[in-house]
Design a protein around this motif. Structure first.
Motif, PDB file in Angstrom:
ATOM      1  N   ALA A  16       5.678  -1.481 -80.214  1.00 45.75           N
ATOM      2  CA  ALA A  16       6.861  -1.218 -79.389  1.00 45.75           C
ATOM      3  C   ALA A  16       7.927  -2.288 -79.597  1.00 45.75           C
ATOM      4  O   ALA A  16       9.130  -1.969 -79.693  1.00 45.75           O
ATOM      5  N   GLY A  17       7.527  -3.544 -79.661  1.00 46.50           N
ATOM      6  CA  GLY A  17       8.491  -4.630 -79.812  1.00 46.50           C
ATOM      7  C   GLY A  17       9.224  -4.589 -81.134  1.00 46.50           C
ATOM      8  O   GLY A  17      10.454  -4.748 -81.181  1.00 46.50           O
ATOM      9  N   VAL A  18       8.496  -4.358 -82.221  1.00 40.72           N
ATOM     10  CA  VAL A  18       9.138  -4.311 -83.539  1.00 40.72           C
ATOM     11  C   VAL A  18      10.032  -3.078 -83.658  1.00 40.72           C
ATOM     12  O   VAL A  18      11.157  -3.157 -84.167  1.00 40.72           O
ATOM     13  N   ALA A  19       9.550  -1.933 -83.175  1.00 40.68           N
ATOM     14  CA  ALA A  19      10.344  -0.698 -83.271  1.00 40.68           C
ATOM     15  C   ALA A  19      11.629  -0.800 -82.458  1.00 40.68           C
ATOM     16  O   ALA A  19      12.734  -0.543 -82.974  1.00 40.68           O
ATOM     17  N   LEU A  20      11.506  -1.175 -81.194  1.00 38.88           N
ATOM     18  CA  LEU A  20      12.689  -1.269 -80.338  1.00 38.88           C
ATOM     19  C   LEU A  20      13.600  -2.410 -80.787  1.00 38.88           C
ATOM     20  O   LEU A  20      14.832  -2.278 -80.779  1.00 38.88           O
ATOM     21  N   GLY A  21      13.001  -3.531 -81.196  1.00 39.21           N
ATOM     22  CA  GLY A  21      13.802  -4.663 -81.659  1.00 39.21           C
ATOM     23  C   GLY A  21      14.587  -4.343 -82.905  1.00 39.21           C
ATOM     24  O   GLY A  21      15.726  -4.808 -83.073  1.00 39.21           O
ATOM     25  N   THR A  22      14.029  -3.532 -83.793  1.00 35.41           N
ATOM     26  CA  THR A  22      14.750  -3.135 -85.004  1.00 35.41           C
ATOM     27  C   THR A  22      15.955  -2.273 -84.671  1.00 35.41           C
ATOM     28  O   THR A  22      17.046  -2.456 -85.227  1.00 35.41           O
ATOM     29  N   VAL A  23      15.776  -1.345 -83.734  1.00 33.10           N
ATOM     30  CA  VAL A  23      16.893  -0.478 -83.320  1.00 33.10           C
ATOM     31  C   VAL A  23      17.982  -1.300 -82.636  1.00 33.10           C
ATOM     32  O   VAL A  23      19.172  -1.181 -82.957  1.00 33.10           O
ATOM     33  N   VAL A  24      17.592  -2.148 -81.690  1.00 39.87           N
ATOM     34  CA  VAL A  24      18.566  -2.937 -80.941  1.00 39.87           C
ATOM     35  C   VAL A  24      19.287  -3.917 -81.866  1.00 39.87           C
ATOM     36  O   VAL A  24      20.508  -4.122 -81.751  1.00 39.87           O
ATOM     37  N   GLY A  25      18.559  -4.515 -82.780  1.00 41.33           N
ATOM     38  CA  GLY A  25      19.172  -5.479 -83.684  1.00 41.33           C
ATOM     39  C   GLY A  25      20.059  -4.860 -84.739  1.00 41.33           C
ATOM     40  O   GLY A  25      20.978  -5.515 -85.247  1.00 41.33           O
ATOM     41  N   VAL A  40       5.231  -7.952 -75.144  1.00 43.17           N
ATOM     42  CA  VAL A  40       6.291  -7.250 -75.861  1.00 43.17           C
ATOM     43  C   VAL A  40       7.579  -8.065 -75.958  1.00 43.17           C
ATOM     44  O   VAL A  40       8.311  -7.945 -76.946  1.00 43.17           O
ATOM     45  N   TRP A  41       7.852  -8.944 -74.979  1.00 40.27           N
ATOM     46  CA  TRP A  41       9.166  -9.591 -74.942  1.00 40.27           C
ATOM     47  C   TRP A  41       9.399 -10.591 -76.062  1.00 40.27           C
ATOM     48  O   TRP A  41      10.449 -10.553 -76.713  1.00 40.27           O
ATOM     49  N   PRO A  42       8.490 -11.528 -76.323  1.00 35.37           N
ATOM     50  CA  PRO A  42       8.748 -12.421 -77.470  1.00 35.37           C
ATOM     51  C   PRO A  42       8.831 -11.684 -78.797  1.00 35.37           C
ATOM     52  O   PRO A  42       9.622 -12.054 -79.673  1.00 35.37           O
ATOM     53  N   ILE A  43       8.035 -10.617 -78.945  1.00 40.54           N
ATOM     54  CA  ILE A  43       8.093  -9.847 -80.194  1.00 40.54           C
ATOM     55  C   ILE A  43       9.428  -9.127 -80.305  1.00 40.54           C
ATOM     56  O   ILE A  43      10.095  -9.167 -81.347  1.00 40.54           O
ATOM     57  N   LEU A  44       9.847  -8.476 -79.228  1.00 38.02           N
ATOM     58  CA  LEU A  44      11.092  -7.712 -79.236  1.00 38.02           C
ATOM     59  C   LEU A  44      12.299  -8.613 -79.489  1.00 38.02           C
ATOM     60  O   LEU A  44      13.139  -8.338 -80.360  1.00 38.02           O
ATOM     61  N   LEU A  45      12.398  -9.710 -78.746  1.00 42.88           N
ATOM     62  CA  LEU A  45      13.572 -10.571 -78.860  1.00 42.88           C
ATOM     63  C   LEU A  45      13.628 -11.279 -80.217  1.00 42.88           C
ATOM     64  O   LEU A  45      14.707 -11.450 -80.787  1.00 42.88           O
ATOM     65  N   LEU A  79      13.090  -5.352 -92.528  1.00 36.11           N
ATOM     66  CA  LEU A  79      11.855  -5.891 -91.965  1.00 36.11           C
ATOM     67  C   LEU A  79      11.322  -7.061 -92.781  1.00 36.11           C
ATOM     68  O   LEU A  79      10.776  -8.018 -92.216  1.00 36.11           O
ATOM     69  N   ARG A  80      11.491  -7.003 -94.074  1.00 36.01           N
ATOM     70  CA  ARG A  80      11.016  -8.112 -94.912  1.00 36.01           C
ATOM     71  C   ARG A  80      11.803  -9.385 -94.622  1.00 36.01           C
ATOM     72  O   ARG A  80      11.244 -10.472 -94.511  1.00 36.01           O
ATOM     73  N   SER A  81      13.126  -9.241 -94.485  1.00 32.74           N
ATOM     74  CA  SER A  81      13.955 -10.404 -94.181  1.00 32.74           C
ATOM     75  C   SER A  81      13.678 -10.940 -92.778  1.00 32.74           C
ATOM     76  O   SER A  81      13.716 -12.154 -92.546  1.00 32.74           O
ATOM     77  N   ALA A  82      13.410 -10.039 -91.849  1.00 32.02           N
ATOM     78  CA  ALA A  82      13.175 -10.450 -90.462  1.00 32.02           C
ATOM     79  C   ALA A  82      11.724 -10.850 -90.196  1.00 32.02           C
ATOM     80  O   ALA A  82      11.424 -11.361 -89.108  1.00 32.02           O
ATOM     81  N   SER A  83      10.826 -10.647 -91.148  1.00 29.71           N
ATOM     82  CA  SER A  83       9.393 -10.849 -90.903  1.00 29.71           C
ATOM     83  C   SER A  83       9.015 -12.268 -90.476  1.00 29.71           C
ATOM     84  O   SER A  83       8.129 -12.421 -89.618  1.00 29.71           O
ATOM     85  N   PRO A  84       9.638 -13.348 -91.002  1.00 29.47           N
ATOM     86  CA  PRO A  84       9.273 -14.676 -90.484  1.00 29.47           C
ATOM     87  C   PRO A  84       9.526 -14.811 -88.985  1.00 29.47           C
ATOM     88  O   PRO A  84       8.700 -15.370 -88.254  1.00 29.47           O
ATOM     89  N   GLN A  85      10.646 -14.282 -88.517  1.00 23.43           N
ATOM     90  CA  GLN A  85      10.940 -14.372 -87.089  1.00 23.43           C
ATOM     91  C   GLN A  85      10.068 -13.415 -86.287  1.00 23.43           C
ATOM     92  O   GLN A  85       9.678 -13.717 -85.155  1.00 23.43           O
ATOM     93  N   ILE A  86       9.739 -12.262 -86.854  1.00 18.61           N
ATOM     94  CA  ILE A  86       8.833 -11.333 -86.165  1.00 18.61           C
ATOM     95  C   ILE A  86       7.473 -11.996 -85.959  1.00 18.61           C
ATOM     96  O   ILE A  86       6.877 -11.903 -84.881  1.00 18.61           O
ATOM     97  N   PHE A  87       6.986 -12.686 -86.980  1.00 19.38           N
ATOM     98  CA  PHE A  87       5.688 -13.348 -86.855  1.00 19.38           C
ATOM     99  C   PHE A  87       5.745 -14.504 -85.867  1.00 19.38           C
ATOM    100  O   PHE A  87       4.736 -14.818 -85.222  1.00 19.38           O
ATOM    101  N   ALA A  88       6.914 -15.147 -85.744  1.00 20.81           N
ATOM    102  CA  ALA A  88       7.049 -16.177 -84.705  1.00 20.81           C
ATOM    103  C   ALA A  88       6.872 -15.560 -83.324  1.00 20.81           C
ATOM    104  O   ALA A  88       6.204 -16.131 -82.446  1.00 20.81           O
ATOM    105  N   GLY A  89       7.453 -14.378 -83.108  1.00 28.03           N
ATOM    106  CA  GLY A  89       7.262 -13.676 -81.843  1.00 28.03           C
ATOM    107  C   GLY A  89       5.827 -13.232 -81.638  1.00 28.03           C
ATOM    108  O   GLY A  89       5.291 -13.316 -80.525  1.00 28.03           O
ATOM    109  N   LEU A  90       5.187 -12.760 -82.699  1.00 27.84           N
ATOM    110  CA  LEU A  90       3.789 -12.346 -82.596  1.00 27.84           C
ATOM    111  C   LEU A  90       2.887 -13.520 -82.237  1.00 27.84           C
ATOM    112  O   LEU A  90       1.924 -13.369 -81.474  1.00 27.84           O
ATOM    113  N   ARG A  91       3.198 -14.701 -82.784  1.00 24.71           N
ATOM    114  CA  ARG A  91       2.397 -15.892 -82.472  1.00 24.71           C
ATOM    115  C   ARG A  91       2.543 -16.267 -80.996  1.00 24.71           C
ATOM    116  O   ARG A  91       1.562 -16.584 -80.323  1.00 24.71           O
TER     117      ARG A  91
END
Length: 259
Positions: free
Chosen positions: A74-83, A131-136, A169-181
């Motif tokens: 949910a976080g990655v999907a919604l975050g991609t749309v919002v971003g 969901v919030w750290p992943i989404l943001l 998603l590839r470019s944003a993946s480092p920040q996505i993984f920071a949210g996942l952590r």
């Protein structure tokens, strides 16, 4: 092999030091609430048998995995749309910031009203906090995609799903993984909190039962097991992250070595 051994030594040095300090500091303790570490460790194998691990740790891990996976999708999907869309971001950001500011533990009674007291409630509680750290982080990662890279992809006809997968998603993946952590540690906390409410199994439920029965050494073994579980999940996450983001870490290493 040597760098890996060095990293292992550095990773284990501080925990070993803390355990040694705890052992020495509690060695002569007669306080019922602060038993010696040797007593806690001696109690551990008697408390956490294979049957109890299967009955309490297994359900906890499954709930954590389900809630965490739900939040990640949910976080990655919604975050991609919002971003990706400025107007969507302008509409959604105030609401997202408001919801993010609400502490997930206070939502437990509300979620219980709608989801009951079963596993669904616990999974929803975990997901609502993770969901919030992943989404943001996803939003910020998508917004930070290099415009030159995006324009180059457009010029080469890379559009649609290929552009989303290979560029955004590839470019944003480092920040996505920071949210996942960040979400992983939040998920472990919420897993325990959710199991303290109307549960019949799980790590949080068992620790509270030990506390209510004044089985203090047993309670401490549960806390130790929870810490070990968090450590193992962190190590597993780091291994997955290094594998998925191997290209990113390689670029950083190359940047450090270049004059």
């Amino acid at each position: 092999m040597r760098p890996a051994l060095t990293r292992l030594v550095f990773a284990l040095a501080l925990p070993a030091l803390l355990v040694a300090v705890w052992w020495v500091a509690s060695a002569g303790s007669t306080n019922v609430y602060w038993p010696p570490l040797r007593t806690i460790l001696g109690t551990f194998p008697d408390v956490w048998t294979a049957e109890r691990l299967r009955a309490d740790v297994g359900p906890s891990v499954l709930r954590l995995a389900a809630g965490y996976a739900t939040a990640a999708v949910a976080g990655v999907a919604l975050g991609t749309v919002v971003g990706s869309y400025r107007r969507v971001r302008a509409v959604c950001e105030p609401v997202l910031e408001f919801l993010r500011a609400v502490p997930p533990p206070v939502l437990v009674p509300v979620i219980m009203l709608f989801a009951g007291i079963g596993d669904t409630m616990k999974i929803v509680v975990i997901a609502s906090g993770c969901v919030w750290p992943i989404l943001l982080n996803t939003v910020e990662g998508v917004r930070a995609v290099d415009p030159v890279m995006a324009e180059t992809a457009r010029c080469y006809g890379i559009t649609g799903a290929a552009r989303l997968r290979e560029v955004v998603l590839r470019s944003a993946s480092p920040q996505i993984f920071a949210g996942l952590r960040q979400a992983l540690s939040i998920g472990i906390i919420l897993m325990v909190i959710s199991e303290m409410f109307a549960a019949s199994n799980g790590l949080g439920f068992t620790i509270v039962q030990f506390q209510r029965g004044f089985a203090i050494p047993d309670m401490w073994t549960g806390i130790l097991l929870l810490g070990l579980l968090g450590f193992l999940l962190s190590v597993l996450f780091r291994l997955v992250e290094r594998r998925v983001l191997g290209w990113y870490h390689g670029l950083r290493e190359a940047g450090r070595r270049s004059p």
